[in-house]
Write a protein that holds these residues in place. Structure first.
Motif, PDB file in Angstrom:
ATOM      1  N   ALA A 161       0.420  -1.420   0.038  1.00 36.28           N
ATOM      2  CA  ALA A 161      -0.016   0.089  -0.063  1.00 36.28           C
ATOM      3  C   ALA A 161       0.807   1.301  -0.250  1.00 36.28           C
ATOM      4  O   ALA A 161       0.649   2.481  -0.867  1.00 36.28           O
ATOM      5  CB  ALA A 161      -1.192  -0.062   1.819  1.00 36.28           C
ATOM      6  N   VAL A 162       1.910   1.156   0.963  1.00 34.66           N
ATOM      7  CA  VAL A 162       2.567   2.682   1.211  1.00 34.66           C
ATOM      8  C   VAL A 162       4.001   2.355  -0.489  1.00 34.66           C
ATOM      9  O   VAL A 162       4.062   3.890  -0.676  1.00 34.66           O
ATOM     10  CB  VAL A 162       3.889   2.573   2.606  1.00 34.66           C
ATOM     11  N   SER A 207       0.819   3.496  -3.371  1.00 33.99           N
ATOM     12  CA  SER A 207       0.985   5.703  -3.204  1.00 33.99           C
ATOM     13  C   SER A 207       1.780   5.803  -3.426  1.00 33.99           C
ATOM     14  O   SER A 207       1.435   7.082  -4.208  1.00 33.99           O
ATOM     15  CB  SER A 207       0.554   5.418  -1.547  1.00 33.99           C
ATOM     16  N   SER A 245       2.069   6.518  -7.207  1.00 39.86           N
ATOM     17  CA  SER A 245       1.099   7.135  -7.977  1.00 39.86           C
ATOM     18  C   SER A 245       1.068   8.244  -7.487  1.00 39.86           C
ATOM     19  O   SER A 245       0.851   9.600  -8.679  1.00 39.86           O
ATOM     20  CB  SER A 245      -0.256   6.406  -7.253  1.00 39.86           C
ATOM     21  N   PHE A 246       1.537   8.349  -6.634  1.00 36.44           N
ATOM     22  CA  PHE A 246       1.467   9.913  -5.778  1.00 36.44           C
ATOM     23  C   PHE A 246       2.991  10.554  -6.758  1.00 36.44           C
ATOM     24  O   PHE A 246       2.118  11.687  -7.112  1.00 36.44           O
ATOM     25  CB  PHE A 246       2.048  10.007  -4.154  1.00 36.44           C
ATOM     26  N   SER A 257       1.922  11.078 -10.319  1.00 32.10           N
ATOM     27  CA  SER A 257       0.212  12.179 -10.768  1.00 32.10           C
ATOM     28  C   SER A 257       1.241  13.395 -10.439  1.00 32.10           C
ATOM     29  O   SER A 257       0.734  15.356 -10.866  1.00 32.10           O
ATOM     30  CB  SER A 257      -0.725  12.131  -9.782  1.00 32.10           C
ATOM     31  N   TYR A 267       1.016   4.374 -13.691  1.00 35.06           N
ATOM     32  CA  TYR A 267       0.113   5.671 -12.780  1.00 35.06           C
ATOM     33  C   TYR A 267      -0.692   4.252 -12.034  1.00 35.06           C
ATOM     34  O   TYR A 267      -1.123   4.326 -11.342  1.00 35.06           O
ATOM     35  CB  TYR A 267      -0.731   6.760 -13.493  1.00 35.06           C
ATOM     36  N   GLY A 326       0.676   2.429  -9.633  1.00 41.65           N
ATOM     37  CA  GLY A 326       0.721   2.952  -8.523  1.00 41.65           C
ATOM     38  C   GLY A 326      -0.562   2.482  -7.717  1.00 41.65           C
ATOM     39  O   GLY A 326      -0.521   1.831  -6.257  1.00 41.65           O
ATOM     40  N   LEU A 327      -1.783   3.126  -8.149  1.00 42.42           N
ATOM     41  CA  LEU A 327      -2.452   2.585  -8.403  1.00 42.42           C
ATOM     42  C   LEU A 327      -3.384   0.949  -7.312  1.00 42.42           C
ATOM     43  O   LEU A 327      -4.048   0.942  -6.517  1.00 42.42           O
ATOM     44  CB  LEU A 327      -3.939   3.190  -8.702  1.00 42.42           C
ATOM     45  N   THR A 381      -1.296   0.193  -4.392  1.00 38.71           N
ATOM     46  CA  THR A 381      -1.738   0.288  -3.342  1.00 38.71           C
ATOM     47  C   THR A 381      -3.447  -0.212  -2.496  1.00 38.71           C
ATOM     48  O   THR A 381      -3.189  -0.480  -1.860  1.00 38.71           O
ATOM     49  CB  THR A 381      -2.537   2.032  -3.151  1.00 38.71           C
ATOM     50  N   SER A 419      -4.293  -2.255   1.001  1.00 41.65           N
ATOM     51  CA  SER A 419      -5.048  -1.775   1.176  1.00 41.65           C
ATOM     52  C   SER A 419      -6.032  -3.431   1.816  1.00 41.65           C
ATOM     53  O   SER A 419      -5.778  -3.525   2.854  1.00 41.65           O
ATOM     54  CB  SER A 419      -5.785  -1.150   0.987  1.00 41.65           C
TER      55      SER A 419
END
Length: 371
Positions: free
Chosen positions: A264-265, A268, A271-272, A275, A299, A302-303, A306, A310
């Motif tokens: 998840a980290v 994130s 993806s961040f 973006s 991207y 990454g999503l 994440t 999760s």
């Protein structure tokens, strides 16, 4: 001087001989009287025959003799007083359960005798389980008295006696309920038995407390000294029984939670970062160019990472993590420890017994018909 002793001896012998004559004559007279009374009741003169038989019963000296007289009294009274005749036959069988109808008995008399005996509980067997023991080791023989139980009557009480010697009281081997298994240590009052045949008496008591039925046999005892020491029992084999069980696996849960957090980290961050690069790539690259496609892919990855991380963290909380392990069976272990303890105790007992072999005898018993 020499004639006096001979004269005295002759006189003593004559006196002794004269003393036996009345006894012999009395026995012969009783036999003649019994024969006469039997003839009387068979010819129909029942009352006088019954009176004479009752007189002989009152002076009978042995139970066998009285049983015989009661038998003839029962046959005589069956003709006119069936109830009293059956009672006399019952007394005869109680005095001598091994008795049977006389050869001269008619078929009707035999049927009457069998009908009376079928209503009585007569011991029919005695057995030892096992039939061999070693006196002095503490082992015992199982003793069972088999008695047929009449319909509607509870099991009777039995007592087994052994006449060890004429000068001693009978030895009580066992007292209990007929059909149950009693124990006898194979000794005669704590003494090692000697080989031989001994009278065995079984007494059976009913609830009314009347005179017991007595059943006589012979107990044949063979007592041999041991020539070899007692052998030790083999050690019980070790049993490694394992039982599979399911247990909670905390390590797997923690690993799943940690991996989910990393996914998840990491997703994130990817993806961040992607973006943040989107405005620059859009200004510098035409539509459908490789740069835009690569950035969109990064991207998306990454999503996805994440989301995957999760979900993995959520499952680490809700999912039951278990694993199968094999553990020893407690019941088997208890039996193993019990068998081991019994073997150690028996080995110590046998070892101590083997230090005094002169006191050990192998005793074998069997019950035979009365002689």
């Amino acid at each position: 001087m020499m004639r006096l002793p001979r004269f005295l001896c002759s006189t003593v012998l004559m006196g002794i001989s004269a003393g036996f004559v009345p006894i012999t004559s009395a026995a012969a007279q009783q036999e003649d009287e019994l024969s006469r009374l039997i003839g009387m009741y068979r010819s129909g003169n029942v009352e006088q025959a019954a009176t004479g038989l009752q007189s002989l019963i009152r002076i009978a000296e042995t139970s066998e003799r009285r049983a015989l007289l009661e038998y003839h009294l029962g046959l005589a009274l069956l003709r006119t007083k069936p109830a009293e005749g059956s009672a006399a036959l019952r007394r005869s069988i109680a005095l001598d359960p091994d008795s049977r109808p006389q050869p001269a008995a008619t078929s009707a008399e035999r049927s009457a005798w069998e009908a009376v005996r079928s209503q009585m509980r007569i011991p029919i067997g005695i057995r030892f389980e096992p039939a061999t023991t070693i006196a002095g080791t503490g082992d015992s023989l199982g003793l069972v008295v088999d008695v047929p139980v009449a319909t509607g009557v509870a099991q009777p009480t039995a007592r087994v006696l052994l006449a060890v010697s004429p000068g001693r009281d009978p030895l009580v081997l066992w007292t209990g309920t007929a059909g149950e298994r009693g124990m006898w240590d194979g000794t005669f009052g704590g003494e090692s038995p000697r080989s031989g045949s001994y009278p065995l008496i079984v007494e059976v008591f009913d609830e009314a407390g009347s005179a017991p039925l007595r059943w006589r046999r012979m107990l044949v005892v063979t007592a041999d000294a041991l020539t070899q020491p007692l052998a030790l029992a083999p050690r019980p084999p070790s049993v490694r029984a394992m039982v599979p069980i399911r247990v909670r696996d905390t390590d797997r849960r923690n690993r799943a939670r940690r991996n989910g957090l990393l996914w998840a980290v990491g997703g994130s961050i990817v993806s961040f970062t992607a973006s943040r690069m989107v405005p620059d790539v859009i200004r510098s690259s035409p539509p459908n160019s490789g740069s835009r496609i690569a950035l969109a892919s990064v991207y998306g990855v990454g999503l996805a990472s994440t989301l995957y991380g999760s979900l993995k963290m959520v499952r680490s909380v809700t999912k039951k993590y278990e694993t199968t392990i094999n553990v020893p069976d407690e019941a088997v272990l208890r039996r193993q420890r019990s068998a081991e303890s019994a073997w150690l105790a028996d080995s110590a007992r046998v070892t101590s017994i083997n230090t005094r072999p002169e006191a050990l005898r192998r005793v074998t018993v069997q019950v035979t018909e009365r002689r």
